[in-house]
Every structure is written in C-alpha cells, then in structure tokens.
Design an enzyme around this catalytic site. Sequence first.
Site, mmCIF file in Angstrom:
data_model
loop_
_atom_site.group_PDB
_atom_site.id
_atom_site.type_symbol
_atom_site.label_atom_id
_atom_site.label_comp_id
_atom_site.label_asym_id
_atom_site.label_seq_id
_atom_site.Cartn_x
_atom_site.Cartn_y
_atom_site.Cartn_z
ATOM 1 N N GLY A 2 0.640 -1.050 -0.352
ATOM 2 C CA GLY A 2 -0.015 0.348 -0.082
ATOM 3 C C GLY A 2 0.822 1.124 -0.049
ATOM 4 N N ASN A 37 2.269 2.517 -2.973
ATOM 5 C CA ASN A 37 1.792 3.563 -3.377
ATOM 6 C C ASN A 37 -0.271 4.233 -2.972
ATOM 7 O OD1 ASN A 37 2.529 3.796 -6.498
ATOM 8 N ND2 ASN A 37 2.916 2.209 -5.648
ATOM 9 N N ARG A 53 -5.074 -8.232 -9.353
ATOM 10 C CA ARG A 53 -6.050 -9.407 -10.046
ATOM 11 C C ARG A 53 -6.503 -8.311 -11.380
ATOM 12 N NH1 ARG A 53 -7.298 -14.034 -7.587
ATOM 13 N NH2 ARG A 53 -9.287 -13.851 -8.953
ATOM 14 N N ASN A 72 -3.889 2.243 -13.760
ATOM 15 C CA ASN A 72 -3.417 1.190 -13.181
ATOM 16 C C ASN A 72 -1.867 1.288 -13.558
ATOM 17 O OD1 ASN A 72 -2.900 -1.777 -11.852
ATOM 18 N ND2 ASN A 72 -1.808 -2.044 -14.234
ATOM 19 N N HIS A 119 2.015 0.091 -12.862
ATOM 20 C CA HIS A 119 2.814 -1.406 -13.483
ATOM 21 C C HIS A 119 3.966 -0.982 -12.949
ATOM 22 C CE1 HIS A 119 3.254 -5.630 -15.151
ATOM 23 N NE2 HIS A 119 3.656 -4.815 -15.460
ATOM 24 N N HIS A 166 10.043 2.117 -6.569
ATOM 25 C CA HIS A 166 8.909 2.400 -5.796
ATOM 26 C C HIS A 166 8.691 3.756 -5.840
ATOM 27 C CE1 HIS A 166 6.956 -1.027 -3.564
ATOM 28 N NE2 HIS A 166 5.642 -0.755 -3.796
ATOM 29 N N GLU A 221 7.584 5.450 -9.113
ATOM 30 C CA GLU A 221 5.914 5.620 -8.780
ATOM 31 C C GLU A 221 5.171 6.623 -8.233
ATOM 32 O OE1 GLU A 221 5.260 0.332 -9.319
ATOM 33 O OE2 GLU A 221 5.508 0.814 -7.936
#
Length: 215
Positions: free
Chosen positions: A32, A34, A112, A128, A130, A192, A195
């Site tokens: 978590g 992000n 998912r 999203n 990635h 990360h 991101e």
Amino acid sequence: MDDFLASPDFEFGQRSLSRPSATLGILASGSGSNFETIVDAADGGILDDCRIAGLVCNEPDAACLQRARRLDVPHRVIDHRDFPDRTDFDTEVVDQLTSWSVDWVIMAGWMRIVTPAFIEAFHRRILNIHPSLLPSFPGAHAVADALEAGVRMTGCTVHIVTEDVDDGPIVAQAAVPVRSDDDVDSLQQRIHRAEHAIFPRAIAATIEAGGTPVE
Ligand code: GAR
C-alpha cells in the site's frame, strides 16, 4: 546517476495542472505504499480537491489495511477466495465502489485480473500502475522478469485499464536504470520511488483530461 527519469509531461514544474475534483476508490493487494502516496496527495497535494472514498483490498493480511486504519481511510476486505468466479468477485467490488459514489478507480498494486463487467462499469475511469516500462514485462513478476532478461533500463507505467491485461493507453512512465548489483528488492525500491513521484500527477492529469492520456 539519478534514480529515475519521468516522462516529460510529469516532471515536476514542467506542466502546471489544475487540481481536479473527483471521488476516488483505491484497490490494493499488498503493502500500500502507492495508496499512501495518493492519500497524501489528497491531503494538501496535487489531488487536494479529490476525496478518497475508500480502499478495497482482496488480501485479509495485507499491510495496506494497516495503512488505511492509520490514515483513517474507510476500507473493506473483499477476499476473492470467497467467490466462485472472477465475475462474482468483481461484481461485489463494483457494488462497494458504487456505494461509495466513486467516479475514478485507482489500482495501486491490485493483483487481480479484472473482468469486462468491471471495465464497463467504470469505462475509461480506471487507472493502473505497473512496475515496468510497458509493453515490456507485463504480468505479476515484472521486476524479476526485467532482471532475468538483463535489461539495463526498466521503470514503471501508469495506464488506463482496458480489457487486455497490463495494456491500455499509457498516461505516464518513468525509466529506472538497472544497476549491476541489483536484486529484486533493491530494484523494486527504486521503482517504488519513481511510482510515488509520477502516480498522483498522472491521476490528476487524467482526471483533468476526462479519461484520455494527455498529449
Ligand atoms: C507496485 O510496484 C505496483 O506497480 C505493482 O505492485 C506494487 C504495489 O506496491 N503492481 C503490479 O504489479 C500490477 N500488475 P505498493 O503496495 O507498495 O503500492
């Protein structure tokens, strides 16, 4: 050497963004980090005019749930193992997001595959992140796959979610150099950081543009 290089639209100070107003629902399956970055951005940052309606997590023991408690964000576990198939699971997730009056869905480490019904419910309003430079290294092991392939540059991608897995219009990317002594953990840590730098601005820019990547 810098840790990462973000695509120009998203470099700090290069493009002024208004602060869009929207209600966001976050989906996460893991740590978590992000998710927390987005919550921070909604508390005085680029997403200050957005409301974080809640977090849905499919893993009952995931650390993102502790973050949600600490950050006082409504959260719900919907365990995919409690549903007979993907469609029933997604229907429950969509119902929860709808009951929170979410207009944008942010997948922040959502591990998912989503069904067409989900994508239809939030058409062009699902983002999203990635951990690779898509279209390279789609799938659940993108960082390990990049190391295994021996690439010297990898990174992260924010994209609009469509029916094809880890596909869909690209909104922002950041390139992260691979070091000769990297392992999955060290490379993942630098990805990360990249991101966290691009995701809130990419969300703001996409909402501002109404669901199309910014040219
Ligand atoms: C992030 O690196 C994100 O790119 C990745 O999961 C991680 C979640 O980290 N997503 C995927 O692999 C989706 N295919 P976080 O829980 O600390 O935000």
